[in-house]
Write a protein that holds these residues in place. Structure first.
Motif, mmCIF file in Angstrom:
data_model
loop_
_atom_site.group_PDB
_atom_site.id
_atom_site.type_symbol
_atom_site.label_atom_id
_atom_site.label_comp_id
_atom_site.label_asym_id
_atom_site.label_seq_id
_atom_site.Cartn_x
_atom_site.Cartn_y
_atom_site.Cartn_z
ATOM 1 N N ALA A 153 0.800 -1.222 0.000
ATOM 2 C CA ALA A 153 0.000 0.000 0.000
ATOM 3 C C ALA A 153 0.836 1.276 0.000
ATOM 4 C CB ALA A 153 -0.929 0.010 1.214
ATOM 5 N N LEU A 154 2.105 1.193 0.357
ATOM 6 C CA LEU A 154 2.922 2.403 0.502
ATOM 7 C C LEU A 154 2.955 3.275 -0.757
ATOM 8 C CD1 LEU A 154 5.948 1.333 2.748
ATOM 9 C CD2 LEU A 154 4.220 3.086 3.235
ATOM 10 N N PRO A 155 3.096 2.721 -1.965
ATOM 11 C CA PRO A 155 3.125 3.602 -3.144
ATOM 12 C C PRO A 155 1.866 4.450 -3.313
ATOM 13 C CG PRO A 155 3.995 1.444 -3.707
ATOM 14 C CD PRO A 155 3.407 1.320 -2.335
ATOM 15 N N THR A 156 0.681 3.839 -3.130
ATOM 16 C CA THR A 156 -0.547 4.625 -3.291
ATOM 17 C C THR A 156 -0.745 5.593 -2.126
ATOM 18 O OG1 THR A 156 -2.926 4.514 -3.734
ATOM 19 C CG2 THR A 156 -2.056 2.886 -2.204
ATOM 20 N N LEU A 157 -0.326 5.207 -0.925
ATOM 21 C CA LEU A 157 -0.407 6.121 0.216
ATOM 22 C C LEU A 157 0.563 7.290 0.043
ATOM 23 C CD1 LEU A 157 -0.658 3.608 3.202
ATOM 24 C CD2 LEU A 157 -2.493 5.026 2.267
ATOM 25 N N GLU A 158 1.698 7.046 -0.565
ATOM 26 C CA GLU A 158 2.663 8.114 -0.839
ATOM 27 C C GLU A 158 2.043 9.155 -1.769
ATOM 28 O OE1 GLU A 158 5.896 9.993 0.065
ATOM 29 O OE2 GLU A 158 5.997 7.853 0.556
ATOM 30 N N SER A 160 -1.125 9.832 -2.137
ATOM 31 C CA SER A 160 -2.267 10.519 -1.521
ATOM 32 C C SER A 160 -1.935 11.221 -0.212
ATOM 33 C CB SER A 160 -3.392 9.501 -1.254
ATOM 34 O OG SER A 160 -2.986 8.552 -0.269
ATOM 35 N N LYS A 161 -0.653 11.166 0.192
ATOM 36 C CA LYS A 161 -0.249 11.669 1.514
ATOM 37 C C LYS A 161 -1.116 11.002 2.588
ATOM 38 C CE LYS A 161 1.355 16.141 -0.208
ATOM 39 N NZ LYS A 161 1.292 17.625 -0.087
ATOM 40 N N GLY A 162 -1.164 9.677 2.478
ATOM 41 C CA GLY A 162 -2.066 8.901 3.308
ATOM 42 C C GLY A 162 -1.469 8.421 4.615
ATOM 43 N N SER A 163 -2.214 7.518 5.261
ATOM 44 C CA SER A 163 -1.866 7.074 6.608
ATOM 45 C C SER A 163 -1.986 5.565 6.754
ATOM 46 C CB SER A 163 -2.784 7.744 7.647
ATOM 47 O OG SER A 163 -2.664 9.149 7.600
ATOM 48 N N LEU A 164 -1.010 5.001 7.444
ATOM 49 C CA LEU A 164 -1.061 3.613 7.897
ATOM 50 C C LEU A 164 -1.494 3.630 9.356
ATOM 51 C CD1 LEU A 164 2.201 1.834 6.657
ATOM 52 C CD2 LEU A 164 -0.140 1.025 6.282
ATOM 53 N N VAL A 165 -2.547 2.919 9.683
ATOM 54 C CA VAL A 165 -3.036 2.860 11.061
ATOM 55 C C VAL A 165 -2.940 1.415 11.532
ATOM 56 C CG1 VAL A 165 -4.951 3.344 12.612
ATOM 57 C CG2 VAL A 165 -4.595 4.786 10.580
ATOM 58 N N GLU A 199 11.951 5.539 9.646
ATOM 59 C CA GLU A 199 12.541 5.425 8.312
ATOM 60 C C GLU A 199 11.778 6.263 7.285
ATOM 61 O OE1 GLU A 199 12.995 1.344 7.242
ATOM 62 O OE2 GLU A 199 14.267 0.868 8.975
ATOM 63 N N LEU A 200 10.455 6.251 7.372
ATOM 64 C CA LEU A 200 9.662 7.059 6.450
ATOM 65 C C LEU A 200 9.940 8.547 6.663
ATOM 66 C CD1 LEU A 200 6.238 5.169 6.568
ATOM 67 C CD2 LEU A 200 7.904 5.171 4.707
ATOM 68 N N ALA A 201 10.084 8.955 7.926
ATOM 69 C CA ALA A 201 10.388 10.358 8.220
ATOM 70 C C ALA A 201 11.757 10.744 7.668
ATOM 71 C CB ALA A 201 10.331 10.601 9.729
ATOM 72 N N MET A 202 12.727 9.832 7.803
ATOM 73 C CA MET A 202 14.071 10.106 7.297
ATOM 74 C C MET A 202 14.077 10.243 5.779
ATOM 75 S SD MET A 202 16.185 7.491 9.769
ATOM 76 C CE MET A 202 17.814 7.847 9.112
ATOM 77 N N LYS A 203 13.161 9.551 5.102
ATOM 78 C CA LYS A 203 13.049 9.637 3.641
ATOM 79 C C LYS A 203 12.106 10.764 3.216
ATOM 80 C CE LYS A 203 11.923 5.273 2.972
ATOM 81 N NZ LYS A 203 11.633 3.978 2.282
ATOM 82 N N GLN A 204 11.634 11.541 4.207
ATOM 83 C CA GLN A 204 10.696 12.635 3.956
ATOM 84 C C GLN A 204 9.454 12.130 3.201
ATOM 85 O OE1 GLN A 204 13.183 15.649 2.031
ATOM 86 N NE2 GLN A 204 13.609 16.560 4.026
ATOM 87 N N SER A 205 8.968 10.991 3.667
ATOM 88 C CA SER A 205 7.790 10.374 3.064
ATOM 89 C C SER A 205 6.532 11.167 3.396
ATOM 90 C CB SER A 205 7.646 8.938 3.582
ATOM 91 O OG SER A 205 6.403 8.381 3.210
#
Length: 288
Positions: A153-158, A160-165, A199-205
């Protein structure tokens, strides 16, 4: 003169007040039309999340193992105001199903804004008797399938600036008897997704990660497990837990502790482990 003990008690008091009165506030309108995947949605917390999202006018894909029950939940979601509500039956112990569910959701909704991972596999509430195969099964359902779905799901969430809950448990923070395999899966979830958030924050996701730590919730499954085991079970309503999870994801917060006292229990575990052990030993009925 303020002693160290008084200062510590004062600090705990401040934390208690701050946590207790920080009620979730979010803009429900932001969820209108949002594209959402909810797992474990045929009953309990997942079902209640589906109904809340429906009332907010979201587009929902729900999944669980029982197709007949999912069909009824989807119908109710439409009646409650969901812009769209579809379902897909899936067994998360089947290694091909988790990614298949994400593919289905993306095809149905044209992308995803929220992926709410809530499903768990059946597990007896009893002392562990060396059943490694069941533990391996539970790790696939409660942990590895979460990883599979998150990665897919990460590519589509990226986009849409989405969220993993991620729906976790107090047992992912503090150990307890009668739930060793389940506890292991929740510790794994907290560790993995806590690291992934960094890790996502470090990649500025664009993707946020929310880990929701829940106490005892009054779902049928949970209450059946603890019946006759706990001296004074104090369950909290699934509908309220579901709403708190939704608010946490919508506000892109890193953590939720529900009820708020769970955060205090986690602090006490770290500061006073002997007190935690005393509490746990006295929580259960003798020779359950």
């Amino acid at each position: 003169m303020i002693t160290f003990t008084k200062l510590m008690l004062l600090s705990i008091g401040v934390i208690v007040i701050a946590v207790k009165w920080r009620a979730p506030t979010f803009n429900a309108e932001s969820l209108k039309g949002a594209r959402i995947l909810v797992t474990g949605a045929s009953t309990g917390i997942g079902e209640q999340m589906a109904y809340h999202y429906a009332r907010f006018g979201a587009q929902i894909v729900i999944t669980a193992r029982r197709e007949g029950v999912l069909q009824e939940v989807a119908k109710k979601c439409l009646l409650l105001g969901a812009e769209k509500a579809v379902y897909i039956a899936a067994d998360m112990s089947n290694v091909s199903d988790p990614e298949g569910v994400v593919n289905f959701a993306v095809d149905q909704l044209g992308g995803l804004d929220y992926v709410v991972l809530n499903h768990i596999g059946p597990s007896p509430y009893s002392m562990w008797e060396g059943d490694v195969e069941h533990t391996r099964y539970l790790m696939q359902v409660n942990f590895f399938s979460y990883l599979q779905m998150a990665w897919k799901a990460l590519p589509t969430l990226e986009q849409s600036k989405g969220s993993l809950v991620i729906v976790s448990s107090l047992l992912g923070k503090s150990t307890s008897p009668f739930a060793a395999p389940y506890t292991a899966t929740k510790f794994a979830l907290n560790g993995f997704f806590g690291s992934l958030e960094y890790e996502l924050a470090m990649k500025q996701s664009n993707v946020s990660v929310s880990i929701c730590t829940l106490g005892l919730i009054d779902t049928e499954q949970a209450m059946e497990k603890v019946r006759g085991m706990l001296k004074k079970p104090i369950p909290y309503p699934a509908s309220e837990a579901a709403l708190n999870i939704i608010a946490t994801g919508a506000m892109r917060q890193s953590e939720l502790y529900y009820p708020w006292t769970i955060r205090i229990l986690c602090i006490v575990k770290d500061w006073c482990p002997s007190l935690t052990k005393y509490f746990v030993h006295n929580l259960y009925i003798d020779n359950p």
